[in-house]
Structure formats: C-alpha cells, structure tokens
Design a protein around this motif. Structure first.
Motif, PDB file in Angstrom:
ATOM      1  N   HIS A  44       9.265 -29.942  84.979  1.00 57.94           N
ATOM      2  CA  HIS A  44       9.534 -30.665  83.742  1.00 57.94           C
ATOM      3  C   HIS A  44       8.947 -29.891  82.578  1.00 57.94           C
ATOM      4  O   HIS A  44       7.978 -29.138  82.734  1.00 57.94           O
ATOM      5  N   GLU A  45       9.513 -30.124  81.415  1.00 60.58           N
ATOM      6  CA  GLU A  45       8.953 -29.564  80.191  1.00 60.58           C
ATOM      7  C   GLU A  45       9.179 -30.549  79.059  1.00 60.58           C
ATOM      8  O   GLU A  45      10.231 -31.197  78.973  1.00 60.58           O
ATOM      9  N   GLY A  46       8.184 -30.697  78.203  1.00 65.01           N
ATOM     10  CA  GLY A  46       8.316 -31.576  77.049  1.00 65.01           C
ATOM     11  C   GLY A  46       9.366 -31.070  76.079  1.00 65.01           C
ATOM     12  O   GLY A  46       9.747 -29.891  76.093  1.00 65.01           O
TER      13      GLY A  46
ATOM     14  N   GLN B  89       3.142 -37.059  78.457  1.00 66.89           N
ATOM     15  CA  GLN B  89       2.847 -35.894  77.630  1.00 66.89           C
ATOM     16  C   GLN B  89       2.870 -36.330  76.169  1.00 66.89           C
ATOM     17  O   GLN B  89       3.891 -36.736  75.637  1.00 66.89           O
ATOM     18  N   TYR B  90       1.721 -36.245  75.512  1.00 70.91           N
ATOM     19  CA  TYR B  90       1.600 -36.739  74.146  1.00 70.91           C
ATOM     20  C   TYR B  90       1.837 -35.668  73.089  1.00 70.91           C
ATOM     21  O   TYR B  90       2.079 -35.997  71.936  1.00 70.91           O
TER      22      TYR B  90
ATOM     23  N   ILE C 295       4.910 -24.265  78.703  1.00 62.84           N
ATOM     24  CA  ILE C 295       4.049 -25.092  79.547  1.00 62.84           C
ATOM     25  C   ILE C 295       4.945 -26.027  80.352  1.00 62.84           C
ATOM     26  O   ILE C 295       5.624 -26.884  79.787  1.00 62.84           O
ATOM     27  N   LEU C 296       4.962 -25.839  81.663  1.00 64.44           N
ATOM     28  CA  LEU C 296       5.758 -26.669  82.573  1.00 64.44           C
ATOM     29  C   LEU C 296       4.822 -27.504  83.428  1.00 64.44           C
ATOM     30  O   LEU C 296       3.654 -27.164  83.610  1.00 64.44           O
ATOM     31  N   PHE C 297       5.347 -28.582  83.982  1.00 64.06           N
ATOM     32  CA  PHE C 297       4.552 -29.357  84.924  1.00 64.06           C
ATOM     33  C   PHE C 297       5.430 -29.893  86.035  1.00 64.06           C
ATOM     34  O   PHE C 297       6.641 -30.032  85.888  1.00 64.06           O
TER      35      PHE C 297
ATOM     36  N   LYS D 129       6.209 -37.736  74.770  1.00 60.37           N
ATOM     37  CA  LYS D 129       6.054 -38.203  73.402  1.00 60.37           C
ATOM     38  C   LYS D 129       5.849 -36.976  72.522  1.00 60.37           C
ATOM     39  O   LYS D 129       4.870 -36.259  72.648  1.00 60.37           O
ATOM     40  N   SER D 130       6.800 -36.711  71.637  1.00 60.84           N
ATOM     41  CA  SER D 130       6.749 -35.502  70.821  1.00 60.84           C
ATOM     42  C   SER D 130       5.836 -35.713  69.624  1.00 60.84           C
ATOM     43  O   SER D 130       5.391 -36.813  69.325  1.00 60.84           O
TER      44      SER D 130
END
Length: 830
Positions: free
Chosen positions: A608-610, A657-658, A642-644, A735-736
């Motif tokens: 996933h990525e924001g 993710q904030y 940044i991936l998770f 959350k962007s």
C-alpha cells in the motif's frame, strides 16, 4: 537428584531451573495437558564427570557438573552477546563437587558472553571485527536484567573480564566496564576485575595468574562454598558468584576457572577434614576433569576441542600442542564459516518451535476455547511510527540545516513512539566506499537527528544504526516504549553487481513491539528510466535473501519499505515538467511505474501507499527548486517512496496513515519524504492463557462427551494457536495532508488446504509473498483462467494478457519480453 540445580539450590528446595531444560519446547503439549513428569524426561546439555579416590581409608567422590543454558544457545559467530530477556550466549554454570559418605561440598562458577548487544558478522578469518548491534544507550535494560537475575539466584556477582586491551576487544571491554559502573551507581551488587590474559600470560606464563587470584582472594574466601555434613543443616553456604568471560568464554576462561577451582579444592578438602598432603593427588584428578570439561564446552560452541588445553592440563606448551592448536584453529574457521549456519538452524528449531502434537486428546477443543476467549488473555494498543527517507547525494550533514520540517514540525502535538529514518548515498558511491566502509557521515547525521528529535520534548534512544555502503538506517524508540521492544535483528542485503557490491541494496531491521512483529527496510534500487525489470529483480532478491533467523521480510505483521526506490514516470520529460507547473499531478500518477505495480493486478499488489499530493522528489539542481537542467535533463520522478504491507496472517487492527509528504530541503538533488502511521500492536498474557487451558482441562476431565467427540475428530488436530483467528478482511485508512480521507478495504482470500500450495502456517518470506500476489491477482481478474504456479517469480502474476495502459506490468519477464519496447510504445501516445 535434579541436575538442573546445584547442590546448594537443591537443598534449599528451589524449583527446577528451566533455562537448562533443552527439550522444554518439545514438551509443550505435555505441560499444557498437565501430564505427570513420570511420562517424559527433561534433558539438560552440558558435562558430567565423577571419579572415585581413596584417602585415609575412606572413599571420596570428586567431579564436575556443567550446565549450558538454552535461553540464548547457538554457535560461535552466530550467537554472541545478550538478548532482550537478559540471557547471554555460551552461559555455563560449572559446579565443583567433593563428597565423602554423606558429607558434601560444592563450589559454583559461571561463564557467559559479554552481556551487551554485539556480533561478528561476515567471513571470519584472523582478527574478527566486532560491532554493536544496538546503540550503547539502548543496552542498559537488558544489561540490568541479566545481573538482576544473577543477583536473585547467586547473590553478589564478581565479574572477571579477560578481554585484551587492543583493537575490537578493547572497545568491547571499555563498554563492559562502563555499564558495570552504571550498575554500581544503581546500587546493584556487581563488581569487576579486568585482567588482560594475553598480555599477562603470553607464551604460557601461567604463574602470573597468581596476581589475579590475589585480587579475587577476598571475594572467594568471604563468599565461602556449600558444605553439608550428613543429615544436618548446611554449615556453610556460597554467598556470591564469580562470572568469568573472555571473547568466546572458552580457552582463556577454561584456564582461569580451572585455576580458581584449584584454589577452592584445598578449602573443600579442609572442610571434609582431609590432610593437605593429599591435595596434589586430588588436584591432578581435578585438572584432568577440568581439561575434559573445557573440551566439551568448546565442542558445543565451536565444533573443536579447546585451544591451549594441554597448557591447562600440564602447565606448559610443547611443539606438539602448538601444532594441535593450529589444526584446531583451521578446523574452527571451516566449521564456523561453512557448517555452523545449519547447526544454528537446528538449535533454533528445537528451542523456539513448539513441536506439533497430533495425539493430544483435547487439542481441537482447546483451540476452540482459546479462539472464543481470545480477548480475555490479550489486549491491543495503538502506537505511532514516523517513517522518513532521504537521498543526500553523498553530502555530510551541514551544521546549519534544520531537519524539523522533515521530521518533527507536523507531529509536535503527538510525537511518534518510533522513528525509522533511512538515508541513501550517505557517502559518495565509488570504488573506495564500496571496498572500505566509511561511517564518518553517518555519525554526523546521527548527531543531527538526535538534536532534532530532542526538540519534541520526548526522550528517544537510538536502538540501532546500520550502514551498507550508502544505505543507512536509524531506529529511534521513545523511552516509554523501549522496554516493550525486543528481538531486534538487523540484516543487510547487497544487490549491486548481481549481489557482490553494496552500491545498491537494503538495510532491514526486524523487531517486536510486545507480541507484534515489525520490519522496516530502507532500500536503494537500480536506477534508470527503463530498468523496471532490474528494480523488481532487486526487490525479489532482497525478499529472498533477507532472513531474520529464518523469517523473511514479508512474514512480519507490519512491513514498512522505503527509500530511493528509483521508479520513474513513463511519460516524456517535457510533458512531466509541464504538468508539474500546472499543478496537475494526476496524469503523472497514472503513469507512475510503482503505482502501476501496486495496483490490484500489479506485481506488488500487496503493498500500500498513501495518496501522493506532493511534487516529484527527483531530480533537482543542487540548492535549487528547479528540476535538472544539466545536459542529461533527467525527467522528474517520485523516486523516494514509503510503502507498507500488512501481513494477512496476523491482522490485529487497522492501519491509519495520517501524513505523507515531502519537504523542501535543497542540499541534495532529491527531496526528503516522511509519513506517519498509527498501527495496532498486540500483547498476549501467557499466564492468563495458560490458566484458561488449565481450567478447561480440569473442567473437562470428567466429561466423557467431550472425549467422545475428540475420538471422532479428523487427523487435522492442531496445537492451541498463539494468534487470534484470521479476519476475513482488514482496512487501511489513509488521511492526506489536505484532510481528505480514503479507506481501502482488502479482503483476505480463502486459502485452499487441498491445493497443496498453502499450509496452515505458510512458510515465511518469499513463498508467502508469491501466494499473496497470485491470489490477489486471481481475485481481481474477472473470468481469469490463469493457474497458480508457486514457482513463478515474485513479480509474475501468471496473467499473460495485457492492456495498453499497463502492458509491462503483467508480462512474464522470464519469457524474455522486451520491456524497453513496451515503454517506448507507451511514450508514443504523447
């Protein structure tokens, strides 16, 4: 007689010491079912030898018992130092016993690795490089645990440090002495005597050991030893313990412990009323037993007999003994570098993996009860992580630079519990830096990071720092969480020049927060607009080769993968610059290579990525906001990402993710990126879990209906799970910085046990990643006729069909498709 206990502890009615039971995990089902001890045998590993002597017409029995600990067991170069529970490598309790009829005397000594987090990695030849796997400031909790345990078992501890005063041994010795001093400040009963064995006893000069014995004389005499006459109460008790160490706790330690034992032998003989004229006779026997003891312990740890064993036995060195020691040294080099890895795997398998029982009569019922009552013996907690990455283009840290916009300004009100900060090109990448490590820049950046994090008002400790040429990873943990972080392991993986060079590669750290496994991996992948295949191959190699005692990166509960991943935008450079000026990023994001790979049908769909709301982070003119105007005029791209990843095998809660943003630090041709995550970690109360099993076993013992249902159960009985039931789906909240929220709901596909591809506990690492990849691909592909092939590469989804917008994503690269032509075809549309 309980061999896990010394004579003194046995007569004090102490409980059996579990740290010496090597088959305890293999007996898990017996313990949980409360099977009487008469039905199984508890095994210790060590050395036992007794010999009978006659003196003054009476029979005497002399001997040694050595008990090796299983709490941090392993081979020489693969198991060093201490673990988070305070147990050390090569920890051995040696008890010297002298008996006459019912009269008993005994004296205990212990040995163990220096109780700090240190290791010796790589090919070990000649002088072995020592490195600390954690920062010195983060070692105190485990160091204190170690000596607190020794104080509770033995009383005051006097440490005998035999490390040398040169090179790496000096570094280790200085740190050891510093921490002993800290324990003294805390009021703990720990002392230290340092004795440079090589300097003092070089060329076999054992006479100089008398100076060491003189220093220890008061400790030995005042500490006494255990004496018991017949059925009377003990007349003397050993009140303290001597803890001896060198680097391996073998050759030098053997000689010194034997010398101390010889000193004590005379006192033991006197306690039994034997005239001193018999001392030499008994001493000769004891030297032989100590010689055998040293060889046995050395074989456990290195695979060979001890060095200088003839010197310990006879007090002199001969040409023959020198040749024998040379042969042993060569044998150690071979075994330590070639065979020890397999031995370590076997030891870990025995000591850390509960043996599955298919015959336990109530395993299915226990599993069901534990699943239903999971919330009773577990609890969850949210922690906050900040992940940050920066390619600094080989620059040292400028003194005037402020890292606040990158690391702290956006979390002032709620500071993170953990910071994982990755750098790429922390040194200039050239032949010199590849061949010889340079830590000067990483040390400067470390100081700057500490000063920056201190502005938050929260105290952070640097847990570990690891560097692979230009890739460097720092892990900072808040003091409030430090005691809950354990099992920290760091691995580096080279992928440059087909794995031989570290100019490209990954530094990964694995750690546990309570009972949740987290992995942070900072990577620098192959550059180049068209080298998508090579970058995917880098990812595959890193996943395959990076193992933490057999556990792969993707086997953790949460994985954060970040760094200069070097993925580009498949559009012309002029078009990219135009859209950036227009602040219109969506057309660029649609052609971003990494986003296409992370799409539901992409090869990296499990990542996933924001949402990205910042401009491409590469490539800028130095000290400027202008993209590359050099002759090459490289196209801007989001190379820094940044991936998770959330492991489907242990999803305890949601990921939020904030924050995901870049900031305008101009010292490099890249821009730094950072992200903030809230994750759920799990803590299991094993005592309460065991109590539930115990209560259930007691209540069901008289219920015949329960046992009748068990007898008809299938052969798929399992031991009680130590994890919660798998959920059907999990959610990722994004959350962007603009306040927009997005929720991604991912279902977890059912795994068919009949397919032969998935077990009830899938193997860790790359195989798990393949299966997830393939299942997600099949789940999202309508009417797909593709089959699951477990031998495919990580980036192959078994779907050879393609669409114009992501042609190269689904091509089977193993079939030799031309990636370059496919990319050019994409670019021809503009």
């Amino acid at each position: 007689m309980d061999l896990s206990l010394s004579r003194q502890r046995y007569h004090q009615h102490s409980l059996s010491d579990d740290q010496y039971f090597w088959n305890r995990n293999l007996l898990t089902d017996f313990y949980e079912a409360y099977v009487p001890k008469t039905f199984y045998v508890e095994v210790i590993r060590g050395f036992v030898q007794f010999q009978t002597l006659w003196a003054s017409g009476e029979r005497y029995v002399v001997g040694l018992i050595s008990r090796t600990s299983c709490r941090r067991a392993g081979t020489r170069f693969l198991t060093r130092g201490i673990n988070d529970e305070g147990f050390v490598a090569n920890f051995v309790e040696t008890e010297q016993i002298l008996e006459n009829n019912d009269n008993i005397t005994s004296f205990c000594q212990i040995r163990g690795s220096v109780p700090l987090f240190w290791e010796q990695k790589g090919l070990n030849l000649g002088r072995h490089k020592i490195q600390f796997s954690r920062s010195l400031e983060a070692m105190l909790p485990a160091f204190k645990k170690h000596f607190s345990h020794l104080n509770s078992v033995y009383g005051p501890v006097m440490c005998v440090n035999l490390l040398g005063g040169k090179d790496a041994e000096k570094m280790l010795s200085v740190a050891y002495e510093e921490y002993i001093g800290k324990l003294a400040e805390l009021g703990m009963s720990v002392g230290l005597v340092s004795f440079d064995f090589h300097a003092e006893c070089g060329s076999g000069k054992l006479d100089t050991l008398y100076s060491l014995l003189t220093l220890l004389c008061d400790t030995i005499v005042n500490g006494n030893f255990f004496v018991k006459h017949g059925s009377c109460a003990p007349s003397l008790l050993q009140k303290n313990i001597l803890r001896t160490n060198c680097l391996d706790c073998l050759d030098r330690t053997n000689i010194v412990q034997q010398s101390i034992g010889g000193f004590m032998l005379e006192l033991q003989l006197d306690a039994l009323g034997l005239p001193s004229k018999y001392y030499e006779r008994f001493s000769k026997v004891f030297r032989l037993i100590w010689h055998n003891n040293g060889n046995m312990i050395s074989n456990y740890y290195t695979g060979t007999d001890a060095l200088n064993s003839e010197l310990a036995l006879t007090g002199r060195r001969t040409a023959r003994s020198i040749v024998n020691d040379g042969i042993k040294s060569v044998t150690r080099i071979y075994k330590n570098n070639v065979k020890d890895a397999k031995v370590q795997e076997l030891i870990d398998l025995i000591l850390t993996t509960p043996h599955p029982s298919y015959s336990a009569p109530n395993s299915e019922l226990v599993s069901k009860i534990l699943n239903e009552r999971f919330r009773e013996y577990s609890r969850t907690e949210e922690i906050r992580l900040c992940i940050a990455t920066y390619n600094v283009n080989g620059l040292a840290c400028p003194a005037s630079i402020s890292l606040g916009p990158w690391l702290t300004d956006y979390v002032v009100d709620d500071p993170p519990d953990i910071y994982a900060i990755g750098f790429q090109e922390i040194v200039n990448i050239d032949v010199g830096s590849i061949l010889k490590e340079d830590f000067s820049n990483s040390t400067l950046w470390e100081c700057k990071l500490k000063l920056t994090l201190d502005t938050l008002g929260t105290s952070y400790k640097l847990l570990t720092r690891q560097q692979l040429v230009g890739v460097c990873l720092y892990l900072f943990v808040a003091d409030s969480l430090l005691c809950d972080v354990h099992d920290v392991m760091v691995e580096t993986t080279k992928v440059g020049l087909h794995g031989f060079a570290g100019n490209k590669g990954c530094v990964a750290v694995s750690f546990q927060v309570k009972d949740t496994a987290i992995c942070c991996a900072s990577a620098h992948l192959t550059a180049g607009q068209l080298n998508v295949y090579d970058r995917l191959r880098d990812l595959q190699d890193i996943n395959r080769l990076t193992l933490f005692k057999g556990k792969g990166i993707l086997s953790h509960n949460y994985v954060f993968w970040f760094g200069d991943l070097n993925f580009r935008i498949d559009l012309p450079a002029d078009f990219i610059r135009k859209k950036i000026k227009e602040n219109c990023l969506q057309p660029l994001l649609k052609k971003d290579q990494l986003l296409m790979l992370c799409s539901p049908r992409g090869a990296l769909s499990y990542f996933h990525e924001g949402s990205i709301h910042f401009n491409p982070t590469y490539k800028f003119n130095l000290n400027s906001d202008v993209y590359d105007t050099s002759e090459k005029a490289r196209a801007p791209a989001w190379t820094d990402r940044i991936l998770f990843f959330v492991n489907k095998q242990a999803v305890y809660g949601n990921v939020t993710q904030y924050y995901y943003n870049s900031c305008n630090l101009r010292i490099s041709d890249h821009r730094p990126v950072s992200a903030v995550f809230d994750i759920t970690v799990l803590e299991i109360d094993n005592d309460l879990r065991q109590e539930i099993i115990k209560n259930f076993s007691s209540s069901s013992s008289d219920d015949s209906s329960r046992f009748s249902s068990i007898s008809s159960a299938s052969s798929q009985n399992l031991i009680a799970p130590r994890r919660p039931p798998l959920p059907k789906s999990y959610q990722v909240h994004l959350k962007s910085r603009t306040g927009a929220e997005e929720t991604l709901s991912r279902s977890i596909p059912e795994l068919s046990l009949q397919s032969g591809l998935i077990s009830r506990d899938p193997s860790p690492g790359i195989e798990n990643a393949k299966v997830i990849d393939q299942l997600l691909s099949l789940e999202n592909e309508e009417n797909s006729s593709a089959s699951i092939n477990p031998t495919n590469d990580l980036f192959t989804n078994c779907n050879t069909r393609h669409r114009d917008e992501n042609f190269f994503l689904h091509s089977n690269f193993n079939n030799g498709r031309d990636t370059k032509s496919s990319l050019n075809r994409e670019n021809s549309n503009y």
